[in-house]
Motif scaffolding. Sequence first.
Motif, PDB file in Angstrom:
ATOM      1  N   LEU A 220       0.838  -1.188   0.000  1.00 11.40           N
ATOM      2  CA  LEU A 220       0.000   0.000   0.000  1.00 11.40           C
ATOM      3  C   LEU A 220       0.877   1.244   0.000  1.00 11.40           C
ATOM      4  N   LEU A 221       0.369   2.310  -0.628  1.00 15.53           N
ATOM      5  CA  LEU A 221       1.119   3.562  -0.716  1.00 15.53           C
ATOM      6  C   LEU A 221       0.148   4.720  -0.548  1.00 15.53           C
ATOM      7  N   GLU A 222       0.552   5.703   0.252  1.00 17.94           N
ATOM      8  CA  GLU A 222      -0.279   6.872   0.512  1.00 17.94           C
ATOM      9  C   GLU A 222       0.547   8.133   0.285  1.00 17.94           C
ATOM     10  N   ASN A 223      -0.032   9.109  -0.405  1.00 22.96           N
ATOM     11  CA  ASN A 223       0.656  10.356  -0.686  1.00 22.96           C
ATOM     12  C   ASN A 223      -0.294  11.519  -0.388  1.00 22.96           C
ATOM     13  N   PHE A 224       0.188  12.495   0.412  1.00 20.64           N
ATOM     14  CA  PHE A 224      -0.615  13.673   0.730  1.00 20.64           C
ATOM     15  C   PHE A 224       0.191  14.920   0.427  1.00 20.64           C
ATOM     16  N   ASP A 225      -0.419  15.880  -0.281  1.00 19.04           N
ATOM     17  CA  ASP A 225       0.232  17.145  -0.623  1.00 19.04           C
ATOM     18  C   ASP A 225      -0.635  18.319  -0.201  1.00 19.04           C
ATOM     19  N   TYR A 226       0.029  19.349   0.318  1.00 16.51           N
ATOM     20  CA  TYR A 226      -0.644  20.608   0.617  1.00 16.51           C
ATOM     21  C   TYR A 226       0.280  21.744   0.208  1.00 16.51           C
ATOM     22  N   GLY A 227      -0.225  22.649  -0.637  1.00 20.53           N
ATOM     23  CA  GLY A 227       0.561  23.783  -1.080  1.00 20.53           C
ATOM     24  C   GLY A 227      -0.189  25.079  -0.891  1.00 20.53           C
ATOM     25  N   ALA A 228       0.562  26.171  -0.672  1.00 22.99           N
ATOM     26  CA  ALA A 228      -0.070  27.475  -0.446  1.00 22.99           C
ATOM     27  C   ALA A 228       0.972  28.565  -0.596  1.00 22.99           C
ATOM     28  N   GLY A 229       0.478  29.815  -0.819  1.00 24.95           N
ATOM     29  CA  GLY A 229       1.346  30.971  -0.690  1.00 24.95           C
ATOM     30  C   GLY A 229       1.393  31.916  -1.852  1.00 24.95           C
ATOM     31  N   TRP A 240      -3.788  24.632  -2.533  1.00 19.23           N
ATOM     32  CA  TRP A 240      -4.216  23.407  -3.222  1.00 19.23           C
ATOM     33  C   TRP A 240      -3.842  22.221  -2.346  1.00 19.23           C
ATOM     34  N   ALA A 241      -4.576  21.130  -2.481  1.00 19.53           N
ATOM     35  CA  ALA A 241      -4.324  19.958  -1.648  1.00 19.53           C
ATOM     36  C   ALA A 241      -4.830  18.715  -2.359  1.00 19.53           C
ATOM     37  N   GLY A 242      -4.210  17.589  -2.058  1.00 15.63           N
ATOM     38  CA  GLY A 242      -4.635  16.344  -2.670  1.00 15.63           C
ATOM     39  C   GLY A 242      -4.125  15.143  -1.913  1.00 15.63           C
ATOM     40  N   ILE A 243      -4.782  14.014  -2.154  1.00 12.18           N
ATOM     41  CA  ILE A 243      -4.382  12.760  -1.530  1.00 12.18           C
ATOM     42  C   ILE A 243      -4.489  11.647  -2.562  1.00 12.18           C
ATOM     43  N   ALA A 244      -3.541  10.735  -2.537  1.00 11.38           N
ATOM     44  CA  ALA A 244      -3.534   9.598  -3.458  1.00 11.38           C
ATOM     45  C   ALA A 244      -3.304   8.322  -2.670  1.00 11.38           C
ATOM     46  N   THR A 245      -4.076   7.289  -3.003  1.00 14.75           N
ATOM     47  CA  THR A 245      -3.966   5.987  -2.358  1.00 14.75           C
ATOM     48  C   THR A 245      -3.725   4.926  -3.421  1.00 14.75           C
TER      49      THR A 245
END
Length: 337
Positions: A220-229, A240-245
Motif C-alpha cells: 500500500l502507498l499513501e501520498n498527501f500534498d498541501y501547497g499554499a502561498g 491546493w491539496a490532494g491525496i492519493a492511495t
Amino acid sequence: TNISGSVDGYYGLDFEHPASRQAGLRVFDNNTNQFSLNLAELVIKRSPDTSTRLGYNLTLGFGNAMHVVNSLEPGGENFTQNVEQAYVSYLAPIGKGLQIDFGKFVTPAGAEVIESPSNWNYSRGILFGYAIPFYHFGLRAAYTFNPKVTLTGFLVNGWNNIVAVNTGKTYGFSLALTPSSKVSIIQNYLGGPQTPDTNSHWRHLSDTVVQINVTPKLTLLENFDYGAGDMIPGVNSVKWAGIATYARYAFNNQYAFTARYEYYNDHDGFTTGSVQHIHEYTLTLERTFAHNLISRLEFRRDMSDAPFFPRGVADLTKNQNTMDLGLMYVFDIHGAK
C-alpha cells in the motif's frame, strides 16, 4: 560508472474523442488516439564512495515526457530540453559520509517519478503533475544516520528553473524514516518565493509519502500534498491539496495489479487553471517479459465538479474515460571504468 536506461512508448485512447487529441489532466500520456514515444532515457552515473569521493549523474531523455518536464523553464527550454538530471556529487568525510550534490536533479516530492517502469501505474497521477515540481537546480546534502533515518537538505533556485526568476532561494528538507521492514515514511518540505522579480509571497509545499508492505505480495502507498502561498489577482494566498492511495498486488514475478484513487482540490484554480474538485480512479494490469520488457494495460476515469475535460470539437465535460497500453524496455550495464 553504470550505464542504464529505458525506452517507453504507448497507445492512448480517449473515449471523449477530443479534436485536439489531447486528454485533460494527463502529464506525459496526454496524446490520445495515437501511438506516442513517452521517454527514451540514458543514465550515465557514478555514485561516490570512500574509495572515490567524487561522483556524477548525467540523465538524458528524449520524447514527450522531457518536453513536458522542461517546458516551464524560464527563458526558454531549448538548452535543457533533453537534460533530465545533471549534477556532480562529493562524499564529504563527515561522520558516516555527507553526500553533497550540485546541479539539476529531480524533486524529492511525490510518490511517483518521471520514469514509467519505476511507478506502479502507467499514467502519472494528478498530484505528480499539478501539486509538486518536476526538478530543481542548486545544492542538496544528504546524511544517513543509520539504516532507519536519512535527512536531506535543499538550497535551490526554485521550482522547475535553472534560470532563477528572482533573487530569493527555495529551502527544504526530506526526512526518510524506515521504522521497520514493513513501513517507510518520507516527509518533504519546500518553501521559497516563486513570483518573478519579487521575493515576497513564499510558496510552501508539504509532501508526505507512506508505504506499507502488508505481505510479500500486497503493498500500500499513501501520498498527501498541501501547497499554499502564491498570489494571483483577487487571491492573496492560493492553496491546493490532494491525496492519493495506491494498492499493488503482485501475483508472481510476471503479473501485478495496481489500483489508484486520487482526490485533488484546486481551491483557487492556481495549478489546473480551473477552480475544481477532482476524483480519479485508475486500474492497471502489468505483465513482465524476461525481466526487461514491461507491458501495462490501464483504464482511468477522471471526474470534476466543473466542465473541464475536452470532448469532440469544442465541448467540455465533467468526466473523462481513457485507456493506455504502455510498453517499456529497461536495461542496465555495470562496471564501466
